[in-house]
Design a protein around this motif. Structure first.
Motif, mmCIF file in Angstrom:
data_model
loop_
_atom_site.group_PDB
_atom_site.id
_atom_site.type_symbol
_atom_site.label_atom_id
_atom_site.label_comp_id
_atom_site.label_asym_id
_atom_site.label_seq_id
_atom_site.Cartn_x
_atom_site.Cartn_y
_atom_site.Cartn_z
ATOM 1 N N UNK A 90 0.639 -1.130 -0.116
ATOM 2 C CA UNK A 90 -0.264 0.072 -0.040
ATOM 3 C C UNK A 90 0.695 1.294 -0.017
ATOM 4 N N UNK A 91 2.097 1.182 0.358
ATOM 5 C CA UNK A 91 2.471 2.439 0.689
ATOM 6 C C UNK A 91 3.421 2.957 -0.963
ATOM 7 N N UNK A 92 3.826 2.018 -1.358
ATOM 8 C CA UNK A 92 5.019 2.041 -2.568
ATOM 9 C C UNK A 92 4.952 3.182 -2.909
ATOM 10 N N UNK A 93 3.424 3.889 -3.315
ATOM 11 C CA UNK A 93 3.510 4.549 -4.572
ATOM 12 C C UNK A 93 3.708 5.579 -4.106
ATOM 13 N N UNK A 94 3.146 6.333 -2.688
ATOM 14 C CA UNK A 94 3.913 7.238 -2.293
ATOM 15 C C UNK A 94 5.611 7.396 -2.361
ATOM 16 N N UNK A 95 6.031 6.105 -1.679
ATOM 17 C CA UNK A 95 7.396 5.906 -0.615
ATOM 18 C C UNK A 95 8.196 6.079 -2.960
ATOM 19 N N UNK A 96 7.789 5.162 -3.862
ATOM 20 C CA UNK A 96 7.849 6.192 -5.362
ATOM 21 C C UNK A 96 8.324 7.644 -5.764
ATOM 22 N N UNK A 97 7.252 8.236 -5.600
ATOM 23 C CA UNK A 97 6.672 9.615 -5.944
ATOM 24 C C UNK A 97 8.082 10.461 -5.233
ATOM 25 N N UNK A 98 8.169 9.815 -3.911
ATOM 26 C CA UNK A 98 8.767 11.035 -2.953
ATOM 27 C C UNK A 98 10.232 10.914 -3.665
ATOM 28 N N UNK A 99 10.794 9.532 -3.965
ATOM 29 C CA UNK A 99 12.364 9.132 -4.001
ATOM 30 C C UNK A 99 12.039 10.252 -5.902
ATOM 31 N N UNK A 186 10.996 0.870 0.308
ATOM 32 C CA UNK A 186 11.321 1.859 0.596
ATOM 33 C C UNK A 186 13.054 1.872 0.059
ATOM 34 N N UNK A 187 13.125 1.220 1.200
ATOM 35 C CA UNK A 187 15.121 0.825 1.226
ATOM 36 C C UNK A 187 15.606 0.363 0.046
ATOM 37 N N UNK A 188 15.020 -0.764 -0.945
ATOM 38 C CA UNK A 188 15.224 -1.640 -2.086
ATOM 39 C C UNK A 188 15.170 -0.020 -2.770
ATOM 40 N N UNK A 189 13.851 0.429 -2.823
ATOM 41 C CA UNK A 189 13.682 1.190 -4.309
ATOM 42 C C UNK A 189 14.849 2.350 -4.309
ATOM 43 N N UNK A 190 14.989 3.011 -3.024
ATOM 44 C CA UNK A 190 16.304 4.183 -3.424
ATOM 45 C C UNK A 190 17.782 3.340 -3.301
ATOM 46 N N UNK A 218 20.313 4.289 4.708
ATOM 47 C CA UNK A 218 19.167 3.384 4.107
ATOM 48 C C UNK A 218 17.923 4.752 3.072
ATOM 49 N N UNK A 219 17.720 5.418 3.536
ATOM 50 C CA UNK A 219 17.460 6.206 2.554
ATOM 51 C C UNK A 219 18.552 7.262 1.817
ATOM 52 N N UNK A 220 18.281 7.671 0.309
ATOM 53 C CA UNK A 220 19.564 8.285 -0.174
ATOM 54 C C UNK A 220 19.779 9.444 0.523
#
Length: 453
Positions: A90-99, A186-190, A218-220
């Motif tokens: 559920x959180x991935x879309x928001x986390x991707x948009x933030x990144x 999220x960490x993997x996304x970053x 874990x985040x950029x």
């Protein structure tokens, strides 16, 4: 590639006794909604541009395996990102948009979302069991030349996936596991999106970067965004040789990071492969504890011979402390204190100190010193918050709640404990995992520790 070797590095499990029957009530708390971080607050790097230029070259022209990358590569032109998978958190879309917003604003990269099949970056959620069946040591990973999991499986033994064969970047795939916590996703996304865009290497000497296999960040970070901004500077282009890139970097960094011109250069030697291998063995649960201690002793010997007083030296003490917990706590916490003392000398190691603080607070609880536990936690809450590490923040807050309970401040303890749960749901995922962490920390009380440990 985000390694699973370090996945348990920051856990408390070796510190807690197995008898937790009397602390079940601590875990019987109604779970609130998942909490998420608001505006990112990255710190700008605090070191010289000469040092950053060296880091850029080592990150860009070597792979994690040590192989040389012959030419500079990046995406040329606008970049579109596609997200797919059957079990999207559920959180991935928001986390991707933030990144993506951060990459546009902080790194100046023209990157955006798309639903079309011709995206340059393709992020696919894969069942964790399938992912680990092919790449068992990776929590997630990125590869060039393909767009889907099926295409990766067909090409995985071919040169199509070889970063060193590229002349430019046109298409990459990022594979993430399903069924894990929002923070892990999220960490993997970053990490994987950043490596797909730019640096292909990780360097243990970087204490302010996700491009480091120790997985503290874990985040950029601000440093990471500077590296990516330099990667997409107009002075560079795909196909350049290392010498051509090296010649342009001083002017690029002077323009992007002017304050780095006036900072002194720290002398930091490269990391020998023998040290990295020893650290990996020390963290491997497939090895016996004596073998792991032998390996970390070798890593610490190398660090001493190299004359290191940086994050690599501190990491050796941190890992050795972890390995002695439960069997020789006095020795363990001596090493934690030495790690903390080294990290305290570095301008960019507040997050690492917060991880050490978790263990120091836990040890204080086992001694019945709730006041000391709370003091350790309060020292590091801000670092956990600014680094957007929900698992760390929740753990610190749970430790604080237990410390307040030991001081007889039950109401204050309950407020802090309940406040930790929203962060815990983001950091650990399921209610079962959150309850397990609550129970683990409650078991650090002196009575339970002495009866069960």
């Amino acid at each position: 590639m985000r390694s699973i070797v370090f996945a348990g590095l920051f856990a408390l499990s070796s510190c807690a006794p197995t008898n937790t029957n009397s602390v079940t009530s601590r875990a019987a708390v109604d779970m609130p909604a998942v909490k998420v971080f608001a505006t990112p607050r990255p710190r700008r790097p605090v070191r010289s541009n000469r040092e950053i230029a060296r880091d850029f070259m080592d990150l860009t022209f070597r792979l994690e395996s040590g192989r040389t990358v012959p030419v500079f590569t990046r995406f040329e032109g606008p970049i579109e990102v596609r997200l797919s998978g059957d079990d999207l958190p559920a959180t991935i879309t928001r986390d991707l948009e933030t990144l993506l917003r951060r990459l546009r604003n902080e790194a100046g990269i023209p990157i955006s979302r798309t639903d079309t099949d011709n995206a340059q970056i393709n992020i696919e959620i894969i069942p964790a069991r399938q992912l680990k069946s092919l790449v068992p040591n990776a929590a997630c990973f990125v590869v060039p030349g393909v767009a889907t999991w099926d295409a990766y499986k067909k090409a995985r033994r071919s040169d199509a996936l070889d970063w060193t064969q590229l002349q430019t970047r046109s298409r990459i795939a990022v594979f993430l596991p399903s069924g894990t916590s929002p923070q892990e996703i999220r960490d993997c996304l970053h990490e994987e999106v950043a490596q797909g865009l730019g640096p292909l290497n990780d360097l243990y000497r970087l204490s302010d970067s996700t491009f480091n296999d120790d997985n503290f960040h874990t985040v950029l970070t601000g440093f990471d965004m500077l590296i990516l901004r330099a990667t997409y500077a107009p002075e560079l282009r795909s196909g350049m040789s290392p010498a051509q890139v090296r010649a342009r970097l001083p002017a690029i960094l002077a323009r992007l990071n002017p304050r780095g011109q006036g900072i002194g250069n720290r002398q930091r030697t490269s990391t020998p492969r023998t040290w990295s291998d020893a650290v990996t063995t020390a963290l491997s649960r497939r090895s016996s504890v004596p073998a792991r201690i032998k390996s970390i002793n070798e890593a610490m010997r190398i660090a001493q011979a190299e004359g290191w007083t940086d994050a690599r030296s501190a990491l050796g003490h941190f890992i050795k402390g972890r390995l002695h917990m439960g069997s020789d706590n006095a020795r363990a916490f001596s090493h934690f204190r030495q790690a903390d003392a080294i990290y305290a000398t570095l301008p960019d190691a507040a997050l690492q100190r917060a991880h050490v603080g978790v263990h120091m607070a836990a040890f204080s609880l086992t001694q019945g010193d709730g006041e000391a536990a709370v003091a350790w936690v309060d020292r590091h809450l801000n670092a956990a918050q600014t680094s957007e590490n929900a698992a760390l923040l929740a753990t610190l807050m749970m430790l604080k709640a237990e410390g307040l309970s030991q001081q007889g401040r039950a109401s204050a303890a309950q407020l802090v404990r309940v406040d930790s749960l929203g962060w815990a749901r983001y950091g650990f995922g399921t209610e079962k995992e959150v309850s397990a962490r609550l129970k683990e920390i409650a078991s650090l009380s002196p009575q339970i520790w002495r009866s069960g440990g």
